[in-house]
Design a protein around this motif. Structure first.
Motif, short mmCIF file in Angstrom:
data_model
loop_
_atom_site.label_atom_id
_atom_site.label_comp_id
_atom_site.label_asym_id
_atom_site.label_seq_id
_atom_site.Cartn_x
_atom_site.Cartn_y
_atom_site.Cartn_z
N ALA A 236 1.02 -1.26 0.26
CA ALA A 236 0.17 -0.13 0.11
C ALA A 236 0.59 0.74 0.40
O ALA A 236 2.05 1.49 0.31
CB ALA A 236 -1.05 -0.05 1.19
N ASP B 191 -3.90 -5.49 -5.43
CA ASP B 191 -5.25 -6.15 -5.42
C ASP B 191 -5.61 -6.90 -3.89
O ASP B 191 -6.49 -6.98 -3.66
CB ASP B 191 -6.02 -6.78 -6.54
CG ASP B 191 -6.00 -5.56 -7.54
OD1 ASP B 191 -5.51 -6.19 -9.00
OD2 ASP B 191 -5.94 -4.51 -7.48
N THR C 258 -4.40 7.23 -1.97
CA THR C 258 -4.25 5.93 -1.88
C THR C 258 -3.87 4.52 -2.33
O THR C 258 -4.90 4.76 -3.76
CB THR C 258 -5.03 5.18 0.02
OG1 THR C 258 -6.49 5.12 -0.78
CG2 THR C 258 -4.92 6.33 0.85
N ASP C 259 -3.45 3.82 -2.26
CA ASP C 259 -2.84 2.43 -3.34
C ASP C 259 -2.81 1.42 -2.89
O ASP C 259 -2.23 1.54 -1.78
CB ASP C 259 -2.68 2.93 -4.47
CG ASP C 259 -2.66 1.82 -5.36
OD1 ASP C 259 -1.75 1.66 -6.17
OD2 ASP C 259 -3.45 1.61 -5.58
N TYR C 260 -3.42 0.35 -3.35
CA TYR C 260 -3.33 -0.85 -2.98
C TYR C 260 -2.90 -1.64 -3.63
O TYR C 260 -3.48 -1.92 -4.72
CB TYR C 260 -4.61 -1.76 -1.84
CG TYR C 260 -5.25 -0.48 -0.61
CD1 TYR C 260 -5.59 0.57 -1.05
CD2 TYR C 260 -4.30 -0.28 0.69
CE1 TYR C 260 -6.69 1.61 -0.01
CE2 TYR C 260 -5.15 0.28 1.69
CZ TYR C 260 -5.52 0.75 1.49
OH TYR C 260 -5.79 2.28 2.17
N LYS D 196 -7.22 -5.61 -0.80
CA LYS D 196 -8.02 -4.55 -0.80
C LYS D 196 -9.03 -4.92 -0.40
O LYS D 196 -9.97 -5.48 -0.48
CB LYS D 196 -7.70 -3.65 -2.66
CG LYS D 196 -7.38 -3.03 -3.05
CD LYS D 196 -8.15 -3.25 -4.79
CE LYS D 196 -6.79 -1.81 -5.10
NZ LYS D 196 -7.26 -1.83 -6.94
N GLY D 197 -9.80 -3.66 0.42
CA GLY D 197 -10.65 -4.02 1.29
C GLY D 197 -11.10 -4.88 2.81
O GLY D 197 -11.26 -4.54 3.75
N THR E 274 -5.83 -0.77 5.44
CA THR E 274 -6.18 0.08 5.47
C THR E 274 -4.92 0.87 5.52
O THR E 274 -3.98 0.89 7.34
CB THR E 274 -7.72 0.99 5.88
OG1 THR E 274 -8.58 0.49 6.03
CG2 THR E 274 -7.46 2.81 6.42
#
Length: 127
Positions: A49, A62, A58-60, A65-66, A69
């Motif tokens: 992340a 895959d 922000t970026d994660y 994700k979810g 954080t």
């Protein structure tokens, strides 16, 4: 020069949560893109992340994700990674890193973009 110190790792059962912190030294923390990477045994260090200097971007990867954080508190020179619904495959050493090049370059998913690294903290998830 920026020094980064991670904390918060540990052992948790699958489905559990952990919160990692990365405290930075120096007065320019708020100008850095901050990233979290992880490295499992026998594997290369990979992107988890990233967060822009302002915290608005922000970026994660895959796979998290979810569940994960990333956040930051520039007043405290600290970046966080809240990890929920942990899986055994999340087991790795987690590193935070600081990137001077800026969010708009889009380089933050790559190890080579980062100028400073912490020493890492172990996260182990049991099944």
């Amino acid at each position: 020069q920026v020094q980064l110190v991670e904390s918060g790792g540990g052992l948790v059962q699958a489905g559990g949560s952990l919160s990692l912190s990365c405290a930075a030294s120096g007065r320019t923390f708020s100008s850095y893109v901050m990233g979290w990477f992880r490295q499992a045994p026998g594997k290369e260090r990979g992107f988890v992340a990233a967060i822009s200097s302002s915290g608005l971007g922000t970026d994660y990867v895959d796979t998290v994700k979810g569940r994960f954080t990333i956040s930051r508190d520039n007043a405290k020179n600290t970046v966080y990674l809240q990890m929920n619904s942990l899986k055994p495959e999340d087991t790795a050493v987690y590193y935070c890193a600081a990137d001077r090049s800026g969010w708009s370059t889009g380089r933050y998913r790559n190890n080579y973009a980062y100028d400073y690294w912490g020493q890492g903290t172990q996260v182990s998830v049991s099944s």
